[in-house]
Design a protein around this motif. Structure first.
Motif, PDB file in Angstrom:
ATOM      1  N   ASN A  77      -9.148  -9.319  13.962  1.00 31.39           N
ATOM      2  CA  ASN A  77      -8.255  -8.750  12.951  1.00 31.39           C
ATOM      3  C   ASN A  77      -9.005  -8.312  11.699  1.00 31.39           C
ATOM      4  N   GLU A  78     -10.052  -9.037  11.350  1.00 31.95           N
ATOM      5  CA  GLU A  78     -10.771  -8.742  10.113  1.00 31.95           C
ATOM      6  C   GLU A  78     -11.608  -7.474  10.193  1.00 31.95           C
ATOM      7  N   PHE A  79     -11.918  -7.011  11.408  1.00 34.88           N
ATOM      8  CA  PHE A  79     -12.903  -5.944  11.526  1.00 34.88           C
ATOM      9  C   PHE A  79     -12.433  -4.712  12.281  1.00 34.88           C
ATOM     10  N   ARG A  80     -11.284  -4.781  12.954  1.00 33.15           N
ATOM     11  CA  ARG A  80     -10.879  -3.617  13.744  1.00 33.15           C
ATOM     12  C   ARG A  80     -10.628  -2.399  12.865  1.00 33.15           C
ATOM     13  N   ASN A  81     -10.242  -2.627  11.606  1.00 33.94           N
ATOM     14  CA  ASN A  81      -9.980  -1.505  10.707  1.00 33.94           C
ATOM     15  C   ASN A  81     -11.217  -1.043   9.949  1.00 33.94           C
ATOM     16  N   THR A  82     -12.379  -1.594  10.299  1.00 37.10           N
ATOM     17  CA  THR A  82     -13.627  -1.152   9.667  1.00 37.10           C
ATOM     18  C   THR A  82     -14.459  -0.298  10.613  1.00 37.10           C
ATOM     19  N   THR A  83     -13.965  -0.041  11.813  1.00 36.54           N
ATOM     20  CA  THR A  83     -14.760   0.673  12.806  1.00 36.54           C
ATOM     21  C   THR A  83     -14.685   2.183  12.610  1.00 36.54           C
ATOM     22  N   VAL A  84     -15.829   2.829  12.732  1.00 41.11           N
ATOM     23  CA  VAL A  84     -15.934   4.287  12.741  1.00 41.11           C
ATOM     24  C   VAL A  84     -16.420   4.664  14.135  1.00 41.11           C
ATOM     25  N   ASN A  85     -15.675   5.515  14.818  1.00 39.23           N
ATOM     26  CA  ASN A  85     -15.913   5.749  16.243  1.00 39.23           C
ATOM     27  C   ASN A  85     -17.050   6.747  16.478  1.00 39.23           C
ATOM     28  N   HIS A  86     -18.266   6.278  16.229  1.00 40.52           N
ATOM     29  CA  HIS A  86     -19.452   7.118  16.433  1.00 40.52           C
ATOM     30  C   HIS A  86     -20.676   6.211  16.449  1.00 40.52           C
ATOM     31  N   ASP A  87     -21.685   6.563  17.249  1.00 41.53           N
ATOM     32  CA  ASP A  87     -22.892   5.726  17.325  1.00 41.53           C
ATOM     33  C   ASP A  87     -24.044   6.274  16.495  1.00 41.53           C
ATOM     34  N   MET A  88     -23.795   7.340  15.731  1.00 43.98           N
ATOM     35  CA  MET A  88     -24.790   7.937  14.831  1.00 43.98           C
ATOM     36  C   MET A  88     -26.020   8.448  15.579  1.00 43.98           C
ATOM     37  N   HIS A  89     -25.820   8.846  16.827  1.00 44.63           N
ATOM     38  CA  HIS A  89     -26.907   9.362  17.660  1.00 44.63           C
ATOM     39  C   HIS A  89     -26.545  10.729  18.242  1.00 44.63           C
ATOM     40  N   TYR A  90     -27.581  11.524  18.458  1.00 48.90           N
ATOM     41  CA  TYR A  90     -27.457  12.659  19.363  1.00 48.90           C
ATOM     42  C   TYR A  90     -28.015  12.222  20.709  1.00 48.90           C
ATOM     43  N   ILE A  91     -27.175  12.305  21.745  1.00 48.15           N
ATOM     44  CA  ILE A  91     -27.582  11.956  23.105  1.00 48.15           C
ATOM     45  C   ILE A  91     -27.055  13.045  24.029  1.00 48.15           C
ATOM     46  N   SER A  92     -27.906  13.573  24.873  1.00 47.81           N
ATOM     47  CA  SER A  92     -27.494  14.593  25.835  1.00 47.81           C
ATOM     48  C   SER A  92     -27.347  13.948  27.208  1.00 47.81           C
TER      49      SER A  92
END
Length: 453
Positions: free
Chosen positions: A321-336
Motif C-alpha cells: 500500500n505504501e509504494f504502489r502509488n510511487t511507481t512509474v511504469n518504465h525501466d529507463m532503458h532503450y532495449i530492442s
C-alpha cells in the motif's frame, strides 16, 4: 430574550422533527430598502444543519488527506517544471554486475557512469576468476580520483548467479543492503541496477539535473499484471536455482512440469516487467527491512519462479500500500526486442542509433563484448564527451583544464554539486514529463488485469 438582529427559531419536538423542518425567520429591514418587507423562508433544523456542516468539513478534510497521500501527476509536473530554486543534486547508488570475461566492460561502464557524489558496487560473479576481481580492485585503488573519493567497492566474496534464477535477485538485494549499511550509507537517493551489457546515454550531470526536481520517492519499475503466456510458462512451473547451494554455475533445475505445477497465487497479485529498475531509497529500505513481511514472503515465493528478476520488485511494489502509488511504469532503458518480438534483446548496432536516441532513455542495452564497439565509441564521443579510458566529464572536474586532448581533464575533484547538464538532460526531461503526464502516470500504475488460472 432574543438578541436584536438574530432570527427567532421555532423548534419542533425532537421525536417529530423531520430532517428538513420548517423554520420561521423574521428579519426586520428598513422600509426604504427594496427588500424591506417581512419574509418567511423554508429552513433547516439546527441539529441537521450542524450535521451537514460538520459532515462537509470532514469530507473536505478526507479529500485533502487523500490528495496529500495520492498526489496527482500534474502536481509532480508542477514540482518538476516550476521549481524556482534548484535543490541539491541527488546521489545514485549503482550496482554494476558481470560474469566471466566482463572485467573490461565493467571498468568501461564505471568510467562512463562516474560522479564523485554517487556510490558504486562492482560485482563479478563467482564464475569469473579471482584474478579478474583482483585486477578490477587494483584499477580502482590506483586511480587517483576513484581512490581519493572512496566511493567504489569491488565485491571480493562473489555470489554465484544463475541466469533467470532467484540468485539474480538476492545479489541485487545484497548490494542494496550494503549500500544501506556500509560506507556512505546515508548519502544516496536512488538505487540503479545495471549489468556489463548496459551503457549510459546521458551524463551523470544530465541525470542529476533532471532527478533533482523529482519527488525522491518515485520508483521507475516497468510492470504489468497481464501475465499472458508467462502465467503458465513461468509462474506455474517449479524450479530450483542451483546457485543457492552449488559452487559451479548450472542452469535452473526444473521439477516435473507435468505433475508438479502450482496454482497462481490468490494472497497477492503477480506483476511482471523488466529486471532493470531505478528504486527509491524508501522502497529499498522497505524491501530490505520488510517490516510487514511482504518482501520476505515474496522472496520465498519467487525462489521457485522462472525469471524471478522480472517479477519480484514489481510484485512487491504493486502489492504494498505504501509504494504502489510511487511507481512509474518504465525501466529507463532503450532495449530492442527485434521484429517479431523475441524473448531476448538484440545486440545494439549502428542501425539502432536513431531509435535509441529517440527513446530519450538514460540507459541502453544490450551491448556485446567487443572492445572496439562502434556504437559505444560514438556514445562516448557524441553523447558523453568522454575520451577513451578516462572518466566522464562533469561540473565537478578540476584538473588539466585546457590541456591537450590527450590529457585527463578530470584528474581532480572540484565542486561536486556543480552540474553542467547538456542535451542529454533535455532528452531525459522530455521522457520524464511524458511518463508523469495525466495520460501515463496514474492510468499505467499497478493496474490489475484479471486472468484465468
Amino acid at each position: 430574550m432574543v438578541a436584536a438582529g438574530l432570527p427567532h427559531i421555532k423548534h419542533q419536538p425532537a421525536e417529530s422533527q423531520p430532517c428538513f423542518a420548517t423554520m420561521d425567520i423574521d428579519i426586520d429591514t428598513p422600509s426604504s430598502s427594496p427588500r424591506g418587507r417581512p419574509s418567511s423562508c423554508a429552513g433547516i433544523d439546527l441539529r441537521c444543519l450542524l450535521s451537514v456542516v460538520f459532515g462537509g468539513i470532514f469530507t473536505v478534510f478526507l479529500l485533502g488527506a487523500s490528495q496529500a497521500a495520492l498526489p496527482s501527476a500534474s502536481l509532480f509536473l508542477q514540482r518538476y517544471s516550476a521549481a524556482t530554486q534548484r535543490p541539491s543534486p541527488p546521489r545514485f547508488a549503482y550496482l554494476v554486475s558481470g560474469s566471466k570475461g566482463d572485467a573490461a566492460r565493467l571498468r568501461r561502464c564505471l568510467l562512463a557512469l562516474y560522479h564523485p557524489r554517487n556510490r558504486y558496487i562492482l560485482h563479478l560473479d563467482a564464475e569469473a576468476p579471482n584474478s579478474d576481481r583482483a585486477e578490477l580492485a587494483a584499477f580502482v585503488a590506483a586511480h587517483p580520483v576513484l581512490a581519493a573519493a572512496g566511493n567504489v567497492r569491488v565485491v571480493e566474496k562473489a555470489n554465484l548467479v544463475t541466469y533467470r534464477g532467484i540468485t539474480m535477485v538476492t545479489t541485487t538485494l545484497h548490494a542494496a543492503a550494503a549500500f544501506l549499511h556500509g560506507p556512505g550509507a546515508a548519502g544516496w537517493d536512488w538505487f540503479i541496477n545495471l549489468s556489463a551489457s548496459d551503457y549510459p546515454l546521458v551524463t551523470q550531470d544530465d541525470l542529476m539535473d533532471v532527478f533533482s526536481r523529482l519527488p525522491r520517492d518515485l520508483n521507475f519499475i516497468e510492470h504489468t499484471s497481464d501475465m499472458g503466456w508467462k502465467a503458465h510458462a513461468r509462474a506455474k512451473p517449479l524450479v530450483v536455482d542451483p546457485g543457492l547451494y552449488l559452487k559451479t554455475k548450472r542452469d535452473l533445475m526444473w521439477m516435473n512440469t507435468e505433475t508438479q505445477k502450482r496454482e497462481l497465487p490468490t494472497a497477492f497479485t503477480l506483476f511482471t516487467g523488466s529486471a532493470w529498475t531505478v528504486l527509491s531509497r524508501p522502497f529499498v529500505e522497505y524491501v530490505i527491512s520488510g517490516w510487514d513481511n511482504l518482501p520476505r514472503t515474496l522472496l520465498l515465493y519467487y525462489g521457485n519462479f522462472v525469471s524471478s528478476p522480472e517479477g519480484y520488485f514489481q510484485t512487491v511494489a504493486c502489492n504494498a500500500n505504501e509504494f504502489r502509488n510511487t511507481t512509474v511504469n518504465h525501466d529507463m532503458h532503450y532495449i530492442s526486442w527485434g521484429e517479431p518480438l523475441g524473448q531476448h534483446p538484440e545486440l545494439i548496432n549502428a542501425t539502432h542509433w536513431g531509435r535509441m536516441l529517440g527513446s530519450d532513455a538514460p540507459f541502453a542495452r544490450k551491448f556485446g563484448r567487443d572492445a572496439n564497439d562502434v556504437v559505444l565509441a560514438r556514445i562516448d564521443e557524441e553523447l558523453l564527451a568522454r575520451q577513451p579510458d578516462m572518466l566522464i566529464p562533469g561540473g565537478w572536474c578540476m584538473g588539466n583544464v585546457g590541456a591537450g586532448s590527450g590529457d585527463d581533464h578530470c584528474s581532480a575533484v572540484g565542486d561536486a554539486t556543480l552540474l553542467h547538464p547538456g542535451l542529454g538532460a533535455a532528452r531525459l526531461q522530455r521522457l520524464v514529463e511524458s511518463l508523469l503526464s495525466e495520460d501515463n502516470f496514474r492510468p499505467k500504475q499497478c493496474k490489475i488485469v484479471e486472468h484465468n488460472n
